[in-house]
Design a protein around this motif. Structure first.
Motif, PDB file in Angstrom:
ATOM      1  N   PRO A 108      48.888  53.569  -1.956  1.00 53.68           N
ATOM      2  CA  PRO A 108      49.230  52.506  -0.919  1.00 53.68           C
ATOM      3  C   PRO A 108      48.535  52.321   0.198  1.00 53.68           C
ATOM      4  N   HIS A 109      48.907  51.267   1.201  1.00 51.03           N
ATOM      5  CA  HIS A 109      48.486  51.101   2.496  1.00 51.03           C
ATOM      6  C   HIS A 109      49.097  52.264   3.320  1.00 51.03           C
ATOM      7  N   LEU A 110      48.444  52.680   4.548  1.00 53.98           N
ATOM      8  CA  LEU A 110      48.759  53.621   5.241  1.00 53.98           C
ATOM      9  C   LEU A 110      49.128  53.512   6.675  1.00 53.98           C
ATOM     10  N   GLU A 111      50.349  53.919   7.126  1.00 52.54           N
ATOM     11  CA  GLU A 111      50.644  53.941   8.354  1.00 52.54           C
ATOM     12  C   GLU A 111      50.854  55.441   8.867  1.00 52.54           C
ATOM     13  N   PRO A 112      50.294  55.424  10.137  1.00 50.67           N
ATOM     14  CA  PRO A 112      50.458  57.079  10.591  1.00 50.67           C
ATOM     15  C   PRO A 112      51.809  57.333  10.964  1.00 50.67           C
ATOM     16  N   GLY A 113      52.328  58.493  10.641  1.00 49.86           N
ATOM     17  CA  GLY A 113      53.758  58.648  11.024  1.00 49.86           C
ATOM     18  C   GLY A 113      53.869  59.698  12.081  1.00 49.86           C
ATOM     19  N   TYR A 114      54.993  60.458  12.487  1.00 50.05           N
ATOM     20  CA  TYR A 114      55.387  61.110  13.516  1.00 50.05           C
ATOM     21  C   TYR A 114      54.247  62.100  13.461  1.00 50.05           C
ATOM     22  N   GLY A 115      53.711  62.304  14.996  1.00 53.79           N
ATOM     23  CA  GLY A 115      52.818  63.308  15.114  1.00 53.79           C
ATOM     24  C   GLY A 115      51.323  63.122  14.556  1.00 53.79           C
ATOM     25  N   ALA A 116      51.093  62.060  14.276  1.00 55.85           N
ATOM     26  CA  ALA A 116      49.758  61.495  14.015  1.00 55.85           C
ATOM     27  C   ALA A 116      49.193  60.030  14.507  1.00 55.85           C
TER      28      ALA A 116
END
Length: 257
Positions: A108-116
């Motif tokens: 899947p396409h990625l989106e940085p989450g919390y802490g990144a």
């Protein structure tokens, strides 16, 4: 005489090695995130989360996948790897890591989450002494140490740099993950779950290739089929519009329907 506080409670976190397969490049990938907090601020790392009070480690590993990339998976796509408890693995506060591997049936396409601040797929390669993961100019290698004691002895004295090293002891954890997968290729190749519900023998050989540190053209198809037929169940033929006879398609026999 100094005494230890028997009520000391180290942090428990879940480290997840998330695997996928890039159909465009025919390469095995792992997910790395760029940290946005201390320790190891701005270092690339394996995805992690703290285990919550009311959840099991298995549940936390699956929650991490959902939070990081928005996929809900069954526990058949995860595998517990090992527990890492060396006192040198984290600075200051003691933290134990329960490491898991997750095999995504899609990339899947990625989106940085919390802490990144960033998240990327890194393609797997190899050298004579280690496994290598790269994305553009970024490249990281697994530890070349053969045992845990040697690794942490060096780890305690190394000055890590974000351009060349992963955060914490993740180069060691990643080495253990790659070795585990390699050692299970001939009896429980869960890594093939990255190919989805079905695959051709060529697909399987492309996944095996980096773990065996062997080019795919040196993995004979006939011998591969003969030595692994007990692991695969034929489910039909490929729908690809290519010249010649359609390739036979298989699924993992031990996964079930």
């Amino acid at each position: 005489m100094a005494t230890s506080n028997i009520l000391e409670r180290p942090f428990i976190n879940i480290t997840n090695i998330i695997w996928s397969f890039n159909r465009a490049t025919n390469q095995v990938n792992i997910l790395l995130v760029k940290r946005d907090n201390s320790p190891y601020n701005q270092f690339w790392a394996l995805p992690e989360t703290f285990m919550r009070l009311q959840e099991s480690a298995d549940e936390a590993a699956l929650r991490l996948v959902k939070e990081k990339i928005g996929m809900e998976l069954s526990n058949s796509h995860t595998e517990q790897l090992a527990t890492f408890t060396n006192k040198l693995r984290t600075p200051k506060s003691r933290a134990l890591s329960l490491a898991y591997m997750t095999f995504l049936p899609d990339k899947p396409h990625l989106e940085p989450g919390y802490g990144a601040v960033d998240a990327k797929w890194f393609a797997m390669g190899y050298t004579d002494s280690s496994y290598r993961f790269s994305n553009g100019l970024l490249a990281f290698q697994t530890s070349e140490c053969s045992n845990e004691g040697d690794y942490y002895d060096r780890f305690a004295h190394n000055e890590s740099k974000p351009e060349t090293h992963l955060a914490f002891d993740h180069e060691w954890i990643l080495k253990i993950a790659c070795d585990r997968i390699k050692n299970k290729l001939d009896y429980q190749p869960n890594i093939l779950l990255v190919l989805g519900a079905s695959f051709t023998l060529k697909d399987a050989r492309m996944v095996y290739s980096p773990f065996l540190k062997t080019p795919i053209n040196q993995i004979d198809n006939s011998n591969f089929k003969k030595s692994h037929r007990h692991l695969f169940t034929a489910v039909g033929t490929s729908a690809d519009n290519r010249p010649g006879r359609p390739a036979r398609v298989y699924k993992l026999a031990f996964i079930g329907a």
